[in-house]
Design an enzyme around this catalytic site. Structure first.
Site, PDB file in Angstrom:
ATOM      1  N   ASP A  12       0.861  -1.180   0.000  1.00  0.00           N
ATOM      2  CA  ASP A  12       0.000   0.000   0.000  1.00  0.00           C
ATOM      3  C   ASP A  12       0.902   1.236   0.000  1.00  0.00           C
ATOM      4  OD1 ASP A  12      -1.715   2.166   1.036  1.00  0.00           O
ATOM      5  OD2 ASP A  12      -3.161   0.545   1.367  1.00  0.00           O
ATOM      6  N   TYR A  61     -13.488  13.562  -5.034  1.00  0.00           N
ATOM      7  CA  TYR A  61     -12.491  12.900  -5.895  1.00  0.00           C
ATOM      8  C   TYR A  61     -11.576  13.947  -6.541  1.00  0.00           C
ATOM      9  CZ  TYR A  61     -10.486  10.838 -10.066  1.00  0.00           C
ATOM     10  OH  TYR A  61      -9.616  10.459 -11.051  1.00  0.00           O
ATOM     11  N   PHE A  90      -8.777  13.215 -19.338  1.00  0.00           N
ATOM     12  CA  PHE A  90     -10.205  13.331 -19.616  1.00  0.00           C
ATOM     13  C   PHE A  90     -10.777  11.904 -19.532  1.00  0.00           C
ATOM     14  CE2 PHE A  90     -11.015  17.816 -20.238  1.00  0.00           C
ATOM     15  CZ  PHE A  90      -9.747  18.262 -19.926  1.00  0.00           C
ATOM     16  N   LEU A 129     -19.358   4.720 -19.132  1.00  0.00           N
ATOM     17  CA  LEU A 129     -20.328   4.598 -20.221  1.00  0.00           C
ATOM     18  C   LEU A 129     -19.999   3.465 -21.208  1.00  0.00           C
ATOM     19  CD1 LEU A 129     -22.841   5.662 -21.672  1.00  0.00           C
ATOM     20  CD2 LEU A 129     -21.352   7.276 -22.872  1.00  0.00           C
ATOM     21  N   ARG A 153     -27.312  12.494 -13.605  1.00  0.00           N
ATOM     22  CA  ARG A 153     -26.503  11.995 -12.486  1.00  0.00           C
ATOM     23  C   ARG A 153     -25.884  13.210 -11.793  1.00  0.00           C
ATOM     24  NH1 ARG A 153     -21.591   7.902 -13.908  1.00  0.00           N
ATOM     25  NH2 ARG A 153     -20.756   9.783 -14.850  1.00  0.00           N
TER      26      ARG A 153
HETATM   27  N1  UDP Z   1     -23.319   7.979 -18.630  1.00  0.00           N
HETATM   28  C1  UDP Z   1     -24.614   7.557 -18.893  1.00  0.00           C
HETATM   29  N2  UDP Z   1     -24.973   6.310 -18.474  1.00  0.00           N
HETATM   30  C2  UDP Z   1     -24.121   5.452 -17.845  1.00  0.00           C
HETATM   31  C3  UDP Z   1     -22.790   5.879 -17.587  1.00  0.00           C
HETATM   32  C4  UDP Z   1     -22.435   7.155 -18.000  1.00  0.00           C
HETATM   33  O1  UDP Z   1     -25.393   8.298 -19.460  1.00  0.00           O
HETATM   34  O2  UDP Z   1     -24.527   4.319 -17.481  1.00  0.00           O
HETATM   35  C5  UDP Z   1     -22.884   9.316 -19.049  1.00  0.00           C
HETATM   36  C6  UDP Z   1     -22.434  10.202 -17.896  1.00  0.00           C
HETATM   37  O3  UDP Z   1     -23.530  10.936 -17.405  1.00  0.00           O
HETATM   38  C7  UDP Z   1     -21.396  11.083 -18.569  1.00  0.00           C
HETATM   39  C8  UDP Z   1     -20.811  10.216 -19.678  1.00  0.00           C
HETATM   40  O4  UDP Z   1     -21.753   9.151 -19.878  1.00  0.00           O
HETATM   41  O5  UDP Z   1     -22.015  12.192 -19.195  1.00  0.00           O
HETATM   42  C9  UDP Z   1     -19.478   9.601 -19.291  1.00  0.00           C
HETATM   43  O6  UDP Z   1     -19.613   9.028 -18.010  1.00  0.00           O
HETATM   44  P1  UDP Z   1     -18.507   8.094 -17.368  1.00  0.00           P
HETATM   45  O7  UDP Z   1     -19.056   7.585 -16.068  1.00  0.00           O
HETATM   46  O8  UDP Z   1     -18.069   7.070 -18.372  1.00  0.00           O
HETATM   47  O9  UDP Z   1     -17.267   9.037 -17.129  1.00  0.00           O
HETATM   48  P2  UDP Z   1     -17.150  10.438 -16.304  1.00  0.00           P
HETATM   49  O10 UDP Z   1     -17.422  11.516 -17.333  1.00  0.00           O
HETATM   50  O11 UDP Z   1     -18.117  10.407 -15.189  1.00  0.00           O
HETATM   51  O12 UDP Z   1     -15.731  10.452 -15.855  1.00  0.00           O
END
Ligand code: UDP
Length: 329
Positions: free
Chosen positions: A51, A141, A170, A191, A282
Site C-alpha cells: 500500500d 475525488y 479526460f 459509459l 446523475r
Molecule cells: N453515462 C450515462 N450512463 C451510464 C454511464 C455514463 O449516461 O450508465 C454518461 C455520464 O452521465 C457522462 C458520460 O456518460 O455524461 C461519461 O460518463 P462516465 O461515467 O463514463 O465518465 P465520467 O465523465 O463520469 O468520468
C-alpha cells in the site's frame, strides 16, 4: 530507466506497465490489490504487493530497486463514491500521495509522473479546458487529486533536482489492441463498458443520465482518449523531464462526443440490439468537458493517434466478448 508504477493492477496502471516494458524500461509494479487485478500485471514486471500509505516499505522499494522515476496511478476514482465517503478519498488518494512523496523525498528518486484528472477543474465556464483554466473541483475525488497536485508542487519547489509532471486525464477508454489487457471495474459505471455489457446481455440496459442538457442532442459531451495513447503520453513526458521541471498537461483528444454519439458508434460496432432508457441526470455531471491538449503536443510532440471513437469502442468490444465478467473469465 528503473520505474516504479503504483496502482499497477488497475486499468490505466496495467496498460502503463505493458507500454513501459515494450519501451525497454525496467518496471517495479506496486499495488495493494484492494481493487486491482493481479492477473493484469505483465509477467516481466517485478510485482510488489504494498500500500502506498506504508511510507517505510515504499522507501525500501525505492532504494532497493534504484528507482529513477515513479508513475503514480494508485487511487480510487469514483465520483459518486467520493461524495458518499469523502474521507476514504482523502485517505487513499491524498494520504497515499503524501506518503509516497515522503518516501520519494528520502530516496534518490527525483522524477514523478502523477495521474491527475479533469475533475480538478470542476465545471469551467468555457470550453475547451486549458491547463490555465481555474481548478475548482465539485466533488471530493477532484479535490483529493487537486490536493495531491499541490503537495507535488510544493515538494518540487523544495527540491531543485526534482522533476515532475501533473497529467490531467479526460475520459479514458478502450483497451490494448493485442487483447492482452482489459478494463474491469467493480462496480462498472463508465459509459462504454456499460454499453458493451448491455450488448452482451450481462447487464439489462443502458440508462442515459439525462437528455435535457444544453447540448445539441441534450446529452453530456466528453473527450474520450484511448488508454494506449494516454500511457504513451506518460512515457513521452517522463522521458522529456529535466531536473527542475514542473510540467502540467491535459491529456485528451481535443474533441467531445455526446452520450448519444457514443451509443450510435457502439451500435455500429456491436451490431446487436440492446436496451437504452433515459433516466434522470446523475448529480455532479457537467454538461460538456473536453480538452485543449495542444500544450503537450507543442512542448513534447505527443498527440493522440487513436482518435476514431468506433475503433476505441471496437478495441474494448473485442476484450469484453471474451471477458464478459472481466478478469474473472
Ligand atoms: N453515462 C450515462 N450512463 C451510464 C454511464 C455514463 O449516461 O450508465 C454518461 C455520464 O452521465 C457522462 C458520460 O456518460 O455524461 C461519461 O460518463 P462516465 O461515467 O463514463 O465518465 P465520467 O465523465 O463520469 O468520468
Amino acid at each position: 530507466m528503473n520505474i516504479l508504477v503504483t496502482g499497477a493492477a488497475g486499468y490505466i496502471g496495467s496498460h502503463a506497465v505493458k507500454a513501459l516494458l515494450s519501451a525497454g524500461h525496467r518496471v517495479v509494479a506496486l499495488d495493494n490489490l484492494s481493487r486491482g487485478h493481479r492477473v493484469s500485471i505483465a509477467d516481466d514486471a517485478h510485482f510488489v504487493e504494498l500500500d502506498v500509505r506504508d511510507t517505510a516499505a515504499v522507501l525500501g522499494v525505492l532504494r532497493a530497486e534504484h528507482i529513477e522515476c515513479v508513475m503514480h496511478f494508485a487511487a480510487f476514482a469514483y465520483v459518486g463514491e467520493s461524495v458518499e465517503n469523502p474521507l476514504l478519498y482523502y485517505d487513499n488518494n491524498t494520504g497515499g500521495t503524501l506518503s509516497l512523496l515522503r518516501a520519494v523525498e528520502q530516496s534518490e528518486c527525483r522524477r514523478l509522473v502523477f495521474s491527475s484528472t479533469c475533475a480538478t477543474y470542476g465545471e469551467p465556464d468555457s470550453m475547451p479546458i486549458r491547463e490555465e483554466t481555474a481548478q475548482n473541483p465539485i466533488n471530493p475525488y477532484g479535490a483529493s487529486k487537486l490536493f495531491s497536485e499541490r503537495m507535488i508542487r510544493e515538494l518540487s519547489r523544495k527540491l531543485p533536482s526534482f522533476s515532475c509532471a501533473l497529467l490531467r486525464y479526460f475520459n479514458v477508454a478502450g483497451v490494448a489492441a493485442d487483447g492482452t489487457l482489459g478494463e474491469h471495474h467493480d462496480p462498472e459505471t463508465h459509459l462504454i463498458p456499460v454499453v458493451l455489457q448491455a450488448a452482451l446481455g450481462v447487464r439489462e440496459k443502458v440508462v442515459v443520465f439525462g437528455d435535457d442538457y444544453p447540448t445539441p442532442d441534450g446529452t453530456c459531451i466528453r473527450d474520450y482518449i484511448h488508454v494506449e495513447d494516454l500511457v504513451e503520453a506518460h512515457i513521452a513526458v517522463m522521458e522529456a523531464l529535466r531536473p527542475g521541471d514542473l510540467r502540467v498537461y491535459n491529456l485528451g483528444i481535443g474533441r467531445g462526443y455526446s452520450v448519444k454519439e457514443i451509443l450510435d458508434a457502439a451500435r455500429s460496432v456491436v451490431r446487436r440490439p440492446f436496451t437504452v432508457e433515459t433516466g434522470p441526470r446523475r448529480p455532479g455531471d457537467p454538461p460538456v468537458l473536453f480538452a485543449d491538449a495542444s500544450r503537450v503536443s507543442r512542448e513534447i510532440g505527443w498527440k493522440a493517434k487513436r482518435t476514431d471513437i468506433s475503433a476505441t469502442i471496437e478495441s474494448a468490444w473485442r476484450w469484453f466478448q471474451t471477458h464478459p465478467m472481466g478478469y474473472r473469465d
